[in-house]
Design a protein around this motif. Structure first.
Motif, PDB file in Angstrom:
ATOM      1  N   THR A 195      -6.883   7.473   7.533  1.00  0.00           N
ATOM      2  CA  THR A 195      -6.330   8.100   6.231  1.00  0.00           C
ATOM      3  C   THR A 195      -7.086   9.433   6.256  1.00  0.00           C
ATOM      4  OG1 THR A 195      -8.400   7.175   5.159  1.00  0.00           O
ATOM      5  CG2 THR A 195      -6.316   5.952   5.236  1.00  0.00           C
ATOM      6  N   LYS A 196      -6.649  10.151   5.272  1.00  0.00           N
ATOM      7  CA  LYS A 196      -7.232  11.611   4.864  1.00  0.00           C
ATOM      8  C   LYS A 196      -8.849  11.546   4.921  1.00  0.00           C
ATOM      9  CE  LYS A 196      -3.162  13.509   2.803  1.00  0.00           C
ATOM     10  NZ  LYS A 196      -2.538  13.996   1.548  1.00  0.00           N
ATOM     11  N   ARG A 197      -9.319  10.326   4.560  1.00  0.00           N
ATOM     12  CA  ARG A 197     -10.732  10.299   4.114  1.00  0.00           C
ATOM     13  C   ARG A 197     -11.731   9.650   5.375  1.00  0.00           C
ATOM     14  NH1 ARG A 197     -11.629   8.271  -2.147  1.00  0.00           N
ATOM     15  NH2 ARG A 197     -10.614  10.095  -2.938  1.00  0.00           N
ATOM     16  N   GLY A 198     -10.764   9.353   6.630  1.00  0.00           N
ATOM     17  CA  GLY A 198     -11.352   8.787   7.854  1.00  0.00           C
ATOM     18  C   GLY A 198     -11.337   7.263   7.772  1.00  0.00           C
ATOM     19  N   GLY A 199     -10.818   6.799   6.748  1.00  0.00           N
ATOM     20  CA  GLY A 199     -10.663   5.147   6.627  1.00  0.00           C
ATOM     21  C   GLY A 199      -9.558   4.621   7.700  1.00  0.00           C
ATOM     22  N   LYS A 200      -9.422   3.572   8.155  1.00  0.00           N
ATOM     23  CA  LYS A 200      -8.293   3.108   8.892  1.00  0.00           C
ATOM     24  C   LYS A 200      -7.061   2.491   7.936  1.00  0.00           C
ATOM     25  CE  LYS A 200     -11.525   1.263  12.431  1.00  0.00           C
ATOM     26  NZ  LYS A 200     -11.908  -0.073  13.141  1.00  0.00           N
ATOM     27  N   ILE A 201      -6.068   2.523   8.843  1.00  0.00           N
ATOM     28  CA  ILE A 201      -4.762   2.295   7.951  1.00  0.00           C
ATOM     29  C   ILE A 201      -4.213   0.907   8.612  1.00  0.00           C
ATOM     30  CG2 ILE A 201      -2.390   2.904   7.625  1.00  0.00           C
ATOM     31  CD1 ILE A 201      -3.164   5.879   7.858  1.00  0.00           C
ATOM     32  N   CYS A 202      -3.573   0.248   7.886  1.00  0.00           N
ATOM     33  CA  CYS A 202      -3.200  -1.253   8.050  1.00  0.00           C
ATOM     34  C   CYS A 202      -2.265  -1.068   9.382  1.00  0.00           C
ATOM     35  CB  CYS A 202      -2.128  -1.733   7.033  1.00  0.00           C
ATOM     36  SG  CYS A 202      -1.509  -3.376   7.184  1.00  0.00           S
ATOM     37  N   SER A 203      -2.325  -1.894  10.124  1.00  0.00           N
ATOM     38  CA  SER A 203      -1.536  -1.875  11.450  1.00  0.00           C
ATOM     39  C   SER A 203      -0.262  -2.435  11.425  1.00  0.00           C
ATOM     40  CB  SER A 203      -2.231  -2.606  12.507  1.00  0.00           C
ATOM     41  OG  SER A 203      -2.792  -4.169  12.224  1.00  0.00           O
ATOM     42  N   ALA A 204       0.095  -2.776  10.273  1.00  0.00           N
ATOM     43  CA  ALA A 204       1.594  -3.393   9.757  1.00  0.00           C
ATOM     44  C   ALA A 204       2.558  -2.222  10.227  1.00  0.00           C
ATOM     45  CB  ALA A 204       1.487  -4.028   8.775  1.00  0.00           C
ATOM     46  N   PRO A 205       3.685  -2.374  10.389  1.00  0.00           N
ATOM     47  CA  PRO A 205       4.927  -1.518  10.768  1.00  0.00           C
ATOM     48  C   PRO A 205       5.073  -0.795   9.416  1.00  0.00           C
ATOM     49  CG  PRO A 205       5.437  -3.363  12.157  1.00  0.00           C
ATOM     50  CD  PRO A 205       4.273  -3.898  11.134  1.00  0.00           C
ATOM     51  N   ASN A 206       5.089   0.714   9.247  1.00  0.00           N
ATOM     52  CA  ASN A 206       5.573   1.466   8.157  1.00  0.00           C
ATOM     53  C   ASN A 206       4.441   0.963   6.995  1.00  0.00           C
ATOM     54  OD1 ASN A 206       7.905   2.214   9.468  1.00  0.00           O
ATOM     55  ND2 ASN A 206       8.875   0.391   8.985  1.00  0.00           N
ATOM     56  N   CYS A 207       3.317   0.610   7.106  1.00  0.00           N
ATOM     57  CA  CYS A 207       2.500   0.620   6.136  1.00  0.00           C
ATOM     58  C   CYS A 207       1.272   1.428   6.205  1.00  0.00           C
ATOM     59  CB  CYS A 207       1.817  -1.037   5.984  1.00  0.00           C
ATOM     60  SG  CYS A 207       0.767  -1.403   4.554  1.00  0.00           S
ATOM     61  N   GLU A 208       1.235   2.261   4.992  1.00  0.00           N
ATOM     62  CA  GLU A 208       0.255   3.143   4.802  1.00  0.00           C
ATOM     63  C   GLU A 208      -0.864   2.873   4.001  1.00  0.00           C
ATOM     64  OE1 GLU A 208       0.245   5.859   6.804  1.00  0.00           O
ATOM     65  OE2 GLU A 208       2.137   5.449   7.451  1.00  0.00           O
ATOM     66  N   LYS A 209      -1.102   1.643   3.662  1.00  0.00           N
ATOM     67  CA  LYS A 209      -2.570   1.138   2.846  1.00  0.00           C
ATOM     68  C   LYS A 209      -3.693   1.087   3.918  1.00  0.00           C
ATOM     69  CE  LYS A 209       0.397  -1.536  -0.118  1.00  0.00           C
ATOM     70  NZ  LYS A 209       0.486  -3.055  -0.888  1.00  0.00           N
ATOM     71  N   ASN A 210      -4.839   1.011   3.110  1.00  0.00           N
ATOM     72  CA  ASN A 210      -6.142   0.897   3.778  1.00  0.00           C
ATOM     73  C   ASN A 210      -6.140  -0.410   4.271  1.00  0.00           C
ATOM     74  OD1 ASN A 210      -6.680   3.463   2.922  1.00  0.00           O
ATOM     75  ND2 ASN A 210      -7.942   2.970   1.294  1.00  0.00           N
ATOM     76  N   GLU A 211      -6.899  -0.616   5.644  1.00  0.00           N
ATOM     77  CA  GLU A 211      -7.131  -1.655   6.447  1.00  0.00           C
ATOM     78  C   GLU A 211      -8.654  -2.421   5.686  1.00  0.00           C
ATOM     79  OE1 GLU A 211      -9.527  -3.992   9.010  1.00  0.00           O
ATOM     80  OE2 GLU A 211     -10.033  -1.748   8.757  1.00  0.00           O
ATOM     81  N   ARG A 212      -8.342  -3.698   5.193  1.00  0.00           N
ATOM     82  CA  ARG A 212      -9.465  -4.316   4.425  1.00  0.00           C
ATOM     83  C   ARG A 212     -10.133  -5.404   5.345  1.00  0.00           C
ATOM     84  NH1 ARG A 212      -9.148  -3.406  -1.016  1.00  0.00           N
ATOM     85  NH2 ARG A 212     -11.130  -4.300  -0.770  1.00  0.00           N
ATOM     86  N   GLY A 213      -9.773  -5.641   6.627  1.00  0.00           N
ATOM     87  CA  GLY A 213     -10.215  -6.381   7.658  1.00  0.00           C
ATOM     88  C   GLY A 213      -9.280  -7.122   8.522  1.00  0.00           C
TER      89      GLY A 213
END
Length: 427
Positions: free
Chosen positions: A65-83
């Motif tokens: 993400t813009k802040r350096g966090g990881k993004i969900c690896s599901a297709p077309n998903c831009e939410k943050n990865e939570r685990g």
């Protein structure tokens, strides 16, 4: 000394390059020879073909993400990865530990529906807190700036100075209909809100594109139960929703906070009838209930499904091959494995609560000191339940046909051997 200093300087630069992220190294390398620039040969002035092209994205670099966090690896998903490489909606993060529940852990190892997260601090309230330590029913969370102007009403103003109950908000556009607009300008009866995706169904969409009959909405989390979730993740039969306020009663509450056996819900309007109303103000015996009746000739029983009563083939049937008896539980009749009493070494059918009538199953007399079976109206025969003798001034129970007790002409129901014995004596 100069050679040693130069060697140390080169080692420091190599160490710094190894510590730098791949993206930063790539940008530095592209800065030396920009892709848009052409490198000319000094001899003939023609452009060389060895100009460095744009490098492809380095394999193995995680999307960020813009802040350096990881993004969900599901297709077309831009939410943050939570685990686990996914967001909460796609299975990432902690899960509720309740049996067969896949919702996210809201706190304490459970989701909000199963008791996780913060609870309302109001006495005897178990709802989830929305803000300020209170649930929305106790004025917690973000409250509307205005309330309904109707007398003694504290509901939110949804439009026109009134709540939904008192006429506020959008109304159904159908002629002479004043119900609330649920979507597309109409109420539920006149086509508002989303409809079930089943081709032959006109009911409302309760979730997932289907009505409750076709699998939509939340389901009871009890093992093997497919009923609708009415509260706390359970159906009314497994403890969901409000309970009867009568002491010692665990049945589902109707209107008035009581179950039907203790007087809850609407009553039949026929004079002297205490039975629950089915439809049109009457019970099934006085014309209420489903308007449909059994289509078999000279049969006035209620339609249980398919146009017939249970005696003529209506309702659910046993799924055992070549068996046409009624389904008593689990898709089978009693003979082919319907629900059984859970008492040890008992093979009788389950009358309710997992037990047969002899082991406490089924409805019981509501008298505090009585444990007999409910014969009607919430009481056993000794405490006023069941049918009463038709003789004026007699309150005893009916025995046999005719509607009278034994003293006024009623008869005991004799077993076949007793009937043969009486015939033998008469002869």
């Amino acid at each position: 000394q100069q050679q040693q200093q130069q060697q140390q300087h080169e080692e420091q630069q190599e160490a710094q390059q190894e510590e730098e992220p791949p993206q930063k190294r790539r940008r530095k390398q592209q800065g030396k020879h920009a892709p848009s620039e052409r490198i000319y040969d000094d001899t003939d002035g023609h452009p060389r073909c060895d100009a460095p092209a744009e490098e492809e994205e380095v394999a193995g670099v995680d999307r960020t993400t813009k802040r350096g966090g990881k993004i969900c690896s599901a297709p077309n998903c831009e939410k943050n990865e939570r685990g686990g490489g996914f967001c909460i909606a796609h299975g990432g993060g902690k899960r509720c530990t309740h049996l067969s529940c896949e919702r996210g852990d809201a706190g304490g190892g459970f989701c909000i529906a199963h008791g996780g997260g913060k609870r309302c601090t109001h006495p005897s309230c178990t709802n989830s807190a929305q803000g300020g330590g209170l649930c929305s029913a106790h004025r917690g969370g973000t409250q509307p700036s205005t309330t309904c102007t109707a007398m003694r009403c504290e509901e939110a103003d949804v439009g026109g100075g009134y709540c939904v109950t008192h006429g506020g908000g959008r109304r159904c556009a159908h002629l002479s209909c004043n119900k609330y607009d649920l979507g597309f300008g109409f109420c539920r009866v006149h086509g508002g809100r989303k409809r079930c995706s089943d081709a032959s169904c006109t009911k409302g969409d309760l979730g997932g594109g289907f009505c409750s009959a076709h699998g939509g909405g939340k389901r009871c989390t009890a093992l093997g139960c497919e009923r609708i979730d009415v509260g706390k993740g359970l159906c009314s039969a497994h403890g969901g929703g409000k309970r009867c306020s009568n002491p010692g009663c665990t049945k589902a509450a109707n209107v008035g906070g009581l179950c039907k056996g203790h007087g809850g819900g609407r009553r039949c309007t026929h004079p002297g009838c205490p039975t629950s109303e089915q439809t049109d103000g009457f019970c099934a015996a006085h014309g209420g209930g489903r308007p449909k009746r059994c289509t078999a000739p000279s049969c006035t029983k209620r339609d249980q499904g398919g146009g017939f009563c249970s005696a003529h083939g209506g309702g659910r049937r046993c799924t055992h091959p070549s068996c046409g008896k009624r389904d008593q539980g689990g898709g089978y009749c009693i003979r082919h494995g319907g629900k059984r009493c859970t008492a040890p070494s008992c093979t009788k059918s389950d009358q309710g609560g997992g037990f047969c009538g002899a082991h406490g199953g089924g409805r019981r007399c509501t008298d505090p000191s009585c444990g007999k079976r409910d014969q009607g109206g919430g009481f056993c025969t000794a405490h006023g339940g069941g049918k009463r003798c038709g003789d004026p001034g007699c309150g005893k129970g009916v025995q046999g046909g005719g509607g009278f007790c034994i003293a006024h002409g009623g008869k005991h129901r004799l077993r076949p051997l007793q009937q043969l014995f009486e015939i033998f004596i008469k002869e």
